[in-house]
Design a protein around this motif. Sequence first.
Motif, short mmCIF file in Angstrom:
data_model
loop_
_atom_site.label_atom_id
_atom_site.label_comp_id
_atom_site.label_asym_id
_atom_site.label_seq_id
_atom_site.Cartn_x
_atom_site.Cartn_y
_atom_site.Cartn_z
N VAL A 115 0.84 -1.21 0.00
CA VAL A 115 0.00 0.00 0.00
C VAL A 115 0.87 1.25 0.00
CG1 VAL A 115 -1.67 1.32 1.34
CG2 VAL A 115 -1.97 -1.15 1.07
N ARG A 116 1.89 1.26 0.82
CA ARG A 116 2.74 2.45 0.88
C ARG A 116 3.55 2.62 -0.40
NH1 ARG A 116 5.75 1.83 6.47
NH2 ARG A 116 6.95 3.59 5.59
N THR A 119 1.23 4.07 -2.93
CA THR A 119 0.90 5.46 -2.60
C THR A 119 2.04 6.40 -2.94
OG1 THR A 119 -0.54 4.70 -0.80
CG2 THR A 119 0.18 7.00 -0.74
N GLU A 120 3.27 5.99 -2.56
CA GLU A 120 4.42 6.87 -2.75
C GLU A 120 5.14 6.62 -4.07
OE1 GLU A 120 6.99 7.44 0.59
OE2 GLU A 120 5.46 6.77 2.03
#
Length: 557
Positions: A115-116, A119-120
Amino acid sequence: FCLVILFAVVNFIIIFPQLKLNISNGSTFIEHPAGGYKRIFESCEELAEPIPAHVTGVIPAWLNGSLLRLGPGLFEIGDEPFYHLFDGQALMHKFDLKNGKVTYYRRFLRTDAYVRAMTEKRIVITEFGTTAYPDPCKNIFSRFFTYFQGIEVTDNCLVNVYPIGEDFYACTETNFITKVNPDTLETVKKVDLCNYLSINGATAHPHIEQDGTVYNIGNCFGKNMSLAYNIIKIPPAQKGKSDPIEKSKVVVQFPSSERFKPSYVHSFGKTENYFVFIETPIKINLLKFLSLWSIMGTNYMDCFETNDKMGTWFHLATKHPGEYIDYKFRTSTFSVFHHINCYEDQGFIVVDLCTWKGYDFVYNYLYLANLKQNWEEVKKAAMRAPQPEVRRYVLPLDIYREEPGKNLISLSYTTATAVLRSDGTIWLEPEVLFSAPRQAFEFPQINYSKYSGKDYTFAYGLGLNHFIPDRICKLNVKSKETWVWDKPDSYPSEPLFVQNPDAQNEDDGVLLTIVVNPGASKHPAYLLILNARDLTEIARAEVDVIIPVTLHGMYKA
């Protein structure tokens, strides 16, 4: 001259049947000059919904369930590549079999790592062989202090899936496991085993008993910074009661040969009454792990080293109650990732393993840059790697049954030996069950529900040809006879055994494996169903998508 001709004919008559047997048993191996295997190490997209598979052959009427598999599915984030086979983001696959029809579905696990990263749009958490660096958009001071925020352990659970109570968990080899919904493949929650147990991580190969009890092993720090390996027990689910993980406990502890350098542990053995733990010379340097990781930005692979002087140690413990047996079983150096099976017989413990000779770490050869080379380069790299071998070791429970210097093993069916030396160590020599140059019998499976921890005959495995998975194998561990399924430009996964409910024999059942055929004009991947008795094809369920490499999984009835 006539005598020479006669001698040649006689030799041909004697040798030819043996040559024919060897060929039928798969001693000839396929070459892969086109390099189609590279496709199993490429990223793919998840599916919005299950897709129907095209079935050929007849799926057994009793085979109604789901094949669940895990492996890497995303090999880069934007322009940042993952470097090791065990780094790609976890993708869960499911083949549903019902009334002769099959569907295929896959989803990425919504771990923090995934997820991170999404996102990034960069690699945020360090993986097995890929280091995550601070956000380049931060100023130099923020990036510098990011290094001192401590170790962030990955929750990228791409290795295996197994049941705990009534739930299912994806896992890797850290302290994090991920609860998943096996029907929808949704990610439910992240669980930190450190909240319940004194371990720093756990293997992806637990043992699960008939009543649902789960046993696993992980290393831990004890008092005065002492290092040990703990066997943990998670009880079966009880109706109306709490999550079984909350009732988990340590049942026995194995000592470590070195204070700050635990051995890498990928699996362990269990019989009806004993646990078997093998301590190899592949070590994790904890001082490097704790210091360099935070200061210099390293990854897990950077922290491995080998102790070329210790050899390999076998450890034993009783199961009920859990007590360590202080026998010093020693043997020449090898590394092991997968146990095949262990069982007790007439005062001995028989331990069958997929071994790799020497102390060189096999994972050094599983960087994606190595695996995605052209075929001739792949073979050259594999020639430098340890030689694989299926071995049988036998551990005597009574180490004083013979005089020192004499063989302690009296089992008539094995050539494995154990000798008590004057220094109190018991030196073990194995019986080789299978060996062929650069051809590994790995990812082993047995009829687990009926023969785990018991005397058995058959093992099934994924054949690795210079580290490329290109065949399915069956091994008779008693006669050493082998059977092989293979096809040109076809790359299968670990075979899972599913027993026929009306089984009369150990190998009455089927093998389930996912095969990728990158060169096919259509249907480049399929679920293959083999007769476990002779590895003949029963049916296949083909899909119009490429499926990347999978590591381990399970069949859910």
